[in-house]
Design an enzyme around this catalytic site. Structure first.
Site, PDB file in Angstrom:
ATOM      1  CG  ASP A 224      -1.531  -1.154   1.378  1.00 14.31           C
ATOM      2  OD1 ASP A 224      -2.889  -1.258   0.059  1.00 14.31           O
ATOM      3  OD2 ASP A 224      -1.522  -1.730   2.222  1.00 14.31           O
ATOM      4  CG  ASP A 267      -5.384  -0.752   2.689  1.00 17.63           C
ATOM      5  OD1 ASP A 267      -6.224   0.407   1.662  1.00 17.63           O
ATOM      6  OD2 ASP A 267      -5.214  -2.052   2.007  1.00 17.63           O
ATOM      7  NE  ARG A 322     -10.895  -3.052  -2.135  1.00 15.71           N
ATOM      8  CZ  ARG A 322     -10.472  -4.236  -2.200  1.00 15.71           C
ATOM      9  NH1 ARG A 322      -8.430  -4.081  -1.795  1.00 15.71           N
ATOM     10  NH2 ARG A 322     -10.500  -5.587  -2.077  1.00 15.71           N
TER      11      ARG A 322
END
Length: 444
Positions: A224, A267, A322
């Site tokens: 990420d 995230d 998302r």
């Protein structure tokens, strides 16, 4: 101190070599500002999250390194300097000022590859027509193409991840500061601020082929751009997240599947709590922002009652999905602008035990994309979605979703009312406001 009011404080550290490079000696320049008590509040590096500004303001609030003394303020221009500033001894607050673009993978992917690794050999060994689709690669030995891939991936993992300590502010200087190929790890700490930085998503140099992922197999990637993992009181503000020179749209396919080299842009997982993400740009990415990473009961035990996140005045430009996907979290998303492309899948993912409030947002959808797609039901969970605008028209997102996708009927009413908000702009005005003020380079 000289006439300009600045002096230099050198901290000499030996920086570990990346991928076998010669060790470097670096000097980190500490900026001699006043101590926090007398600091100039106009200095963005000393600014803290305002009272009431989202979940990050809850309780003790988020101050990052605002109280750092002069010796704990570093200006860095290289990846080695940045990692050394993060690792500087002591737990006192620190401020790290980033100048220019810092490349965590400046020597390229080949620098991480172990002797013997060969991608063509990997493709030949695990081609579905010879390997099949019913057995994964987890038992492959160390000297196999998969074993050599794993070892190469471990080298990249060690090189590009940067662990952020508690009570830290990381801020870009000017309009062109940021990171390329880095993975910021805000893990198990409290009180972190990250502002005014452009992040080009890290490229996984060694994605893994999983023949058993979906019916046809899939490539899976790591890293990420930034991950908030088991951390509290985090403020991500005025940053730009982008795939830059390596968009998914230009990725090749192998074994009939996209050679995916990107993971998430941001995230927030594993029991993280009290996070505010404001005035950021998330652009040109697939799986963008995830809050809560698993439905499993082992993970749920640490996530229930946590993952309280506020998203406001962010621009999600041509992201696929998302934005965010939510599990368990008590998430407040208001005054965000979502600009979809033709490959759009959804914005808000309604996941396990989530309690999402999505209000006063704006959506710009291209012709042929229905507003019913904005909400995506993954599991049964109530959602509040009021005063949202699609292409300038006030739209009941739950009603249009339920009318067009009755097999995924959503329940209205998340069961709570956000109290930690500052100025709430009218939903119809959000595109003009957010598009001109969100992103890196716009706070100083």
């Amino acid at each position: 101190m000289n006439a300009s009011g600045w002096h230099e404080h050198a901290i000499v550290k030996r920086a570990a070599a990346l991928a076998g490079c010669t060790a470097l000696v670096l000097s980190l320049t500490a900026t001699a500002t006043a101590t926090a008590a007398g600091a100039d509040s106009r200095d963005p590096a000393r600014q803290t999250l305002g009272a009431g500004d989202g979940w990050g303001a809850h309780g003790t609030g988020t101050t990052g390194g605002a109280a750092a003394d002069a010796a704990r303020v570093y200006t860095v221009t290289t990846w080695a300097q940045f990692k050394a500033a993060l690792a500087a001894e002591g737990s006192a607050p620190r401020i790290i000022k980033v100048k220019g673009t810092i490349d965590a993978v400046s020597e390229g992917c080949d620098a991480f590859a172990v002797p013997g690794y060969d991608f063509d050999a990997y493709l030949k060994k695990y081609a579905p027509e010879t390997w099949g689709l019913d057995k994964d690669l987890s038992q492959e030995p160390a000297d196999s193409p998969e074993g050599l891939r794993r070892a190469s991936a471990d080298n990249q993992d060690r090189a590009i991840k940067a662990a952020v300590p508690a009570d830290t502010t990381i801020i870009g200087v000017g309009k062109n500061a940021g990171f390329k190929g880095a993975s910021l790890q805000i893990k198990g700490v409290d009180n972190v601020i990250v502002r005014n930085l452009t992040f080009e998503s890290p490229l996984d140099c060694f994605p893994q082929w999983d023949p058993t992922d979906t019916s046809n197999g899939a490539w899976n990637s790591e890293y990420d751009t930034a991950v908030v993992y088991g951390s509290t009181h985090v403020w991500m503000d005025h940053n730009t997240f982008t795939d830059g020179s390596h968009p998914d749209s230009e990725a090749p396919t192998y074994f009939g599947a996209l050679y995916q080299q990107h993971d998430g842009e941001l995230d927030i997982v594993r029991g993280s709590d009290y996070v505010t993400a404001s005035w950021n740009v998330f652009a040109d990415h697939d799986k963008t922002l995830m809050i809560g990473n698993s439905d499993s009961e082992s993970t749920a035990a640490g996530d229930r009652g946590k993952l309280k996140v506020t998203l406001h005045h962010n621009l999600f430009r041509k992201v696929v999905e998302r934005a965010p996907r939510v599990r368990f979290g008590q998430v407040d998303a208001y005054n965000n602008h979502f600009v979809a492309g033709q490959d759009y899948v959804y914005s808000f993912g309604i996941g396990k035990e989530s309690r999402l409030v999505a209000e006063h947002n704006a959506f710009t959808l291209p012709k042929g994309i229905s507003p019913a797609k904005i909400l995506k039901k993954w599991m049964e969970a109530p959602v509040t979605a009021t005063d949202n605008y699609v292409n300038g028209k006030k739209t009941d997102l739950i009603a249009v979703h339920n009318a067009e996708i009755p097999e995924e009927t959503l329940q209205s009413g998340a069961g709570w009312t956000p109290a930690l908000r500052t100025k709430v702009d009218p939903g119809k005005a959000v595109p003009a406001i957010v598009d001109h003020r969100a992103g890196a380079g716009r706070i100083c």
